[in-house]
Scaffold this motif. Structure first.
Motif, PDB file in Angstrom:
ATOM      1  N   PRO A 226       1.731  -8.619  -8.076  1.00 34.87           N
ATOM      2  CA  PRO A 226       2.074  -7.611  -9.440  1.00 34.87           C
ATOM      3  C   PRO A 226       3.735  -6.566  -9.290  1.00 34.87           C
ATOM      4  CG  PRO A 226      -0.147  -7.274  -9.159  1.00 34.87           C
ATOM      5  CD  PRO A 226       0.236  -7.547  -7.528  1.00 34.87           C
ATOM      6  N   ALA A 227       4.818  -6.377  -9.825  1.00 29.47           N
ATOM      7  CA  ALA A 227       6.079  -5.642  -9.245  1.00 29.47           C
ATOM      8  C   ALA A 227       5.492  -4.049  -9.187  1.00 29.47           C
ATOM      9  CB  ALA A 227       6.866  -5.568 -10.303  1.00 29.47           C
ATOM     10  N   GLY A 228       5.774  -3.377  -8.359  1.00 31.79           N
ATOM     11  CA  GLY A 228       5.094  -2.356  -8.179  1.00 31.79           C
ATOM     12  C   GLY A 228       4.149  -2.220  -7.359  1.00 31.79           C
ATOM     13  N   ASP A 260      -1.485   2.366  -7.247  1.00 25.52           N
ATOM     14  CA  ASP A 260      -0.252   1.017  -6.833  1.00 25.52           C
ATOM     15  C   ASP A 260      -0.640   0.179  -6.119  1.00 25.52           C
ATOM     16  OD1 ASP A 260      -0.963   3.242  -5.046  1.00 25.52           O
ATOM     17  OD2 ASP A 260       1.425   3.841  -4.366  1.00 25.52           O
ATOM     18  N   TRP A 261      -2.262  -0.621  -6.452  1.00 25.11           N
ATOM     19  CA  TRP A 261      -2.530  -1.297  -6.008  1.00 25.11           C
ATOM     20  C   TRP A 261      -2.943  -2.167  -6.586  1.00 25.11           C
ATOM     21  CZ3 TRP A 261      -7.403  -1.544  -6.384  1.00 25.11           C
ATOM     22  CH2 TRP A 261      -8.485  -1.135  -7.237  1.00 25.11           C
ATOM     23  N   VAL A 262      -2.954  -3.265  -5.847  1.00 22.28           N
ATOM     24  CA  VAL A 262      -4.498  -4.837  -6.384  1.00 22.28           C
ATOM     25  C   VAL A 262      -4.628  -5.297  -5.006  1.00 22.28           C
ATOM     26  CG1 VAL A 262      -2.511  -6.308  -6.348  1.00 22.28           C
ATOM     27  CG2 VAL A 262      -4.012  -6.822  -8.365  1.00 22.28           C
ATOM     28  N   PHE A 300      -1.418 -17.569   1.426  1.00 24.05           N
ATOM     29  CA  PHE A 300      -2.231 -16.198   0.647  1.00 24.05           C
ATOM     30  C   PHE A 300      -1.427 -15.323   1.282  1.00 24.05           C
ATOM     31  CE2 PHE A 300      -5.440 -13.877   0.007  1.00 24.05           C
ATOM     32  CZ  PHE A 300      -5.475 -13.265  -0.874  1.00 24.05           C
ATOM     33  N   LEU A 301      -1.366 -15.256   2.502  1.00 24.28           N
ATOM     34  CA  LEU A 301      -1.828 -13.463   2.944  1.00 24.28           C
ATOM     35  C   LEU A 301      -0.447 -13.205   2.743  1.00 24.28           C
ATOM     36  CD1 LEU A 301      -4.214 -14.124   6.244  1.00 24.28           C
ATOM     37  CD2 LEU A 301      -4.028 -12.675   4.125  1.00 24.28           C
ATOM     38  N   ARG A 302       0.440 -13.803   2.924  1.00 21.92           N
ATOM     39  CA  ARG A 302       2.623 -13.587   2.623  1.00 21.92           C
ATOM     40  C   ARG A 302       2.565 -12.576   1.750  1.00 21.92           C
ATOM     41  NH1 ARG A 302       5.969 -18.637   2.107  1.00 21.92           N
ATOM     42  NH2 ARG A 302       7.107 -16.559   2.160  1.00 21.92           N
ATOM     43  N   HIS A 303       1.886 -12.792   0.854  1.00 17.22           N
ATOM     44  CA  HIS A 303       1.973 -11.187  -0.492  1.00 17.22           C
ATOM     45  C   HIS A 303       1.818 -10.469  -0.176  1.00 17.22           C
ATOM     46  CE1 HIS A 303       3.996 -14.514  -2.871  1.00 17.22           C
ATOM     47  NE2 HIS A 303       3.734 -15.127  -2.040  1.00 17.22           N
ATOM     48  N   ALA A 304      -0.188  -9.603   1.257  1.00 17.13           N
ATOM     49  CA  ALA A 304      -0.591  -9.108   0.990  1.00 17.13           C
ATOM     50  C   ALA A 304       0.184  -8.177   1.828  1.00 17.13           C
ATOM     51  CB  ALA A 304      -1.628  -9.525   2.018  1.00 17.13           C
ATOM     52  N   ASP A 305      -0.472  -6.861   1.464  1.00 15.88           N
ATOM     53  CA  ASP A 305       0.387  -5.718   2.515  1.00 15.88           C
ATOM     54  C   ASP A 305      -0.903  -4.907   3.319  1.00 15.88           C
ATOM     55  OD1 ASP A 305       3.528  -4.609   1.036  1.00 15.88           O
ATOM     56  OD2 ASP A 305       1.516  -5.421  -0.669  1.00 15.88           O
ATOM     57  N   ILE A 306      -2.324  -5.235   3.499  1.00 19.78           N
ATOM     58  CA  ILE A 306      -2.400  -4.105   3.621  1.00 19.78           C
ATOM     59  C   ILE A 306      -4.292  -5.588   4.291  1.00 19.78           C
ATOM     60  CG2 ILE A 306      -4.591  -2.698   4.407  1.00 19.78           C
ATOM     61  CD1 ILE A 306      -2.252  -0.730   3.132  1.00 19.78           C
ATOM     62  N   TYR A 307      -4.917  -5.358   5.198  1.00 24.17           N
ATOM     63  CA  TYR A 307      -5.990  -6.416   5.567  1.00 24.17           C
ATOM     64  C   TYR A 307      -7.204  -5.624   5.288  1.00 24.17           C
ATOM     65  CZ  TYR A 307      -9.727 -10.316   5.936  1.00 24.17           C
ATOM     66  OH  TYR A 307     -10.090 -11.431   6.004  1.00 24.17           O
ATOM     67  N   VAL A 308      -8.559  -5.619   4.843  1.00 24.52           N
ATOM     68  CA  VAL A 308      -9.277  -4.838   5.115  1.00 24.52           C
ATOM     69  C   VAL A 308     -10.712  -6.198   5.694  1.00 24.52           C
ATOM     70  CG1 VAL A 308     -11.258  -2.976   4.084  1.00 24.52           C
ATOM     71  CG2 VAL A 308      -8.862  -2.940   3.911  1.00 24.52           C
ATOM     72  N   GLN A 309     -10.925  -5.991   6.801  1.00 27.76           N
ATOM     73  CA  GLN A 309     -12.356  -6.470   7.351  1.00 27.76           C
ATOM     74  C   GLN A 309     -13.537  -5.636   6.957  1.00 27.76           C
ATOM     75  OE1 GLN A 309     -11.970  -9.928   7.864  1.00 27.76           O
ATOM     76  NE2 GLN A 309     -14.247  -9.873   7.895  1.00 27.76           N
ATOM     77  N   PRO A 310     -14.505  -5.410   5.961  1.00 29.33           N
ATOM     78  CA  PRO A 310     -15.222  -4.369   5.901  1.00 29.33           C
ATOM     79  C   PRO A 310     -17.062  -4.931   5.963  1.00 29.33           C
ATOM     80  CG  PRO A 310     -14.823  -5.592   3.768  1.00 29.33           C
ATOM     81  CD  PRO A 310     -13.678  -6.112   4.488  1.00 29.33           C
ATOM     82  N   SER A 311     -16.745  -5.534   6.883  1.00 35.95           N
ATOM     83  CA  SER A 311     -18.365  -6.424   7.357  1.00 35.95           C
ATOM     84  C   SER A 311     -19.140  -6.099   8.171  1.00 35.95           C
ATOM     85  CB  SER A 311     -18.236  -8.251   8.289  1.00 35.95           C
ATOM     86  OG  SER A 311     -17.095  -8.417   8.284  1.00 35.95           O
ATOM     87  N   LEU A 312     -20.094  -6.041   8.078  1.00 37.96           N
ATOM     88  CA  LEU A 312     -21.471  -5.436   8.140  1.00 37.96           C
ATOM     89  C   LEU A 312     -21.741  -5.613   9.885  1.00 37.96           C
ATOM     90  CD1 LEU A 312     -24.446  -5.303   5.554  1.00 37.96           C
ATOM     91  CD2 LEU A 312     -22.334  -3.637   5.817  1.00 37.96           C
ATOM     92  N   GLN A 313     -21.243  -6.997  10.377  1.00 38.22           N
ATOM     93  CA  GLN A 313     -21.511  -7.469  11.402  1.00 38.22           C
ATOM     94  C   GLN A 313     -20.004  -8.310  11.038  1.00 38.22           C
ATOM     95  OE1 GLN A 313     -25.245  -8.231  14.000  1.00 38.22           O
ATOM     96  NE2 GLN A 313     -24.980 -10.347  13.405  1.00 38.22           N
TER      97      GLN A 313
END
Length: 412
Positions: A226-228, A260-262, A300-313
């Motif tokens: 999305p724009a912006g 300002d995020w998705v 898919f990842l080309r369009h991302a700005d931040i990556y989160v890996q919130p795993s418990l383990q």
């Protein structure tokens, strides 16, 4: 040399084990090794050798096993439904593997403790076995149990019947293997706690086929962001242990400060609908896109700005490496093997596990600091390209097989 890569689990496209097995098999074959891949097809309830299109239906032996392992004759065996389920399936897997044949391989490379225990029971005594530990089975089972009982603690679980059962599988498989492959010091530490000798371990980090990754990344993804707005991404199985619920709760807090995020989530699993409901209940349902299964994660990842890996383990998730190769700054939970993948504030960040507020605050700070995002993302990409070579992983694994063959000969 002829090698069997074998796992008790299903070989699905979204699973980390499949990524490892497929890439390792391709690299070993490039080195002249004959490789077969054995696993479970849950949809057909069969054990199969994937590349040879050979299979054995567990339905053929299931009635006999249920008759033999019954509550009347073996009440302790069947007292815990989950343990009984694992044992019945392990026996069925073992019989399927024996039917398909395993004695003609030079090395058996098991991908989990269940497969290792099953293989050793049917192998000739002098056949060498290497076992990879991609996670800590007993601890993973604990997190599944904690999802239903939030008050349960790890020490309590490990002392329970189920906990001791899963620990026994890890202990037996380690004892019965010539050598043990691990990708991180963390997973090694869980096994040394079980008194596995240091001399058995070989640490080989996971790797990625970088040229293939780059080719996939060049393919255009079907939708622009999305724009912006910046894209916060996650890829992986939608299961409790992956901690996606933690991410969704953090996004709920983030929305109080900015919009300002998705968030784009790629993957499938048994918690898909629960996670959708959680997002809606917390008021961020419209801010999260659940893409389901995607065949091209690099695109898919080309369009991302931040990556989160919130795993418990998580031992060393491929998804983090793929994000790093995409030039993304990554945020990982400070648990298991994930902190070993990140140099804090240089290639990414580590947040306390299950700390919703810490994750939300960090995301808020990063979304307003484009310079830091770009600098850390570039450093993450350079690090991954230097340290995650598939060629090196394949060659080092082949050397472990050769070493295991020498050790296996001593069994005679």
């Amino acid at each position: 040399m002829r090698v069997l890569l074998v796992t008790y689990w299903e070989l699905t496209q979204m699973g980390g084990i499949w990524t490892y097995v497929k890439q390792l098999a391709d690299r070993l074959m490039a080195l002249g090794v004959e490789v077969d891949i054995m696993g479970t097809n849950g949809a057909k309830n069969e054990v199969y050798i994937r590349n040879l299109n050979r299979s054995f239906s567990k339905d053929k032996v299931w009635p006999m096993l249920q008759a033999k392992l019954n509550p009347t004759d073996l009440p302790q065996f069947t007292a815990d439904a989950l343990v009984a389920y694992y044992e019945l399936n392990r026996y069925a897997f073992e019989m399927g593997a024996a039917y398909l044949g395993v004695d003609h391989y030079d090395v058996i490379h098991a991908q989990d403790p269940v497969a290792a225990v099953a293989m050793r029971r049917i192998l000739n005594r002098n056949t060498p076995m290497v076992t990879s530990y991609h996670g800590a089975l007993a601890r993973e089972a604990f997190y599944d149990a904690q999802n239903s009982n939030a008050q349960l603690t790890l020490p309590e679980y490990l002392q329970s019947k189920r906990g001791r059962y899963f620990l026994s599988l890890e202990e037996r498989s380690a004892e019965q293997s010539e050598l043990i492959l691990v990708s991180s010091n963390w997973i090694k530490s869980t096994l040394t706690d079980l008194r596995v000798p240091e001399s058995k371990f070989r640490i080989i980090p996971y790797a990625v086929d970088i040229p293939a990754y780059r080719a996939q990344a060049r393919v255009k993804f079907r939708q622009r962001k999305p724009a912006g707005k910046k894209v916060i991404a996650f890829t992986g199985r939608l299961e409790h242990i992956k901690g996606v619920h933690i991410l969704i709760k953090a996004l709920s807090g983030l929305k109080k400060f900015r919009s300002d995020w998705v968030c784009w989530i790629a993957g499938e699993g048994n918690l898909m609908e629960d996670l959708r409901s959680l997002a809606n209940d917390l008021g961020v349902g419209a801010d999260i896109v659940f893409w389901g299964k995607l065949d091209n994660i690099p695109s898919f990842l080309r369009h991302a700005d931040i990556y989160v890996q919130p795993s418990l383990q998580d031992t060393q998730p491929f998804s983090v490496t793929e994000a790093q190769l995409a030039g993304l700054p990554v945020i990982v939970s400070g648990t298991a093997g994930m902190p070993e993948m990140v140099q804090p504030e240089h290639t990414g960040w580590v947040v306390p596990p299950q700390d919703v507020e810490a994750l939300s605050s960090l995301l808020n700070a990063l979304l307003q600091d484009d310079a830091t995002l770009a600098k850390v993302g570039a450093a993450a990409k350079a690090w991954a390209e230097q340290h995650r070579s598939l060629e090196e992983m394949g060659l080092r694994t082949l050397h472990v097989y050769q070493e295991a063959i020498q050790l296996g000969g001593q069994r005679i």
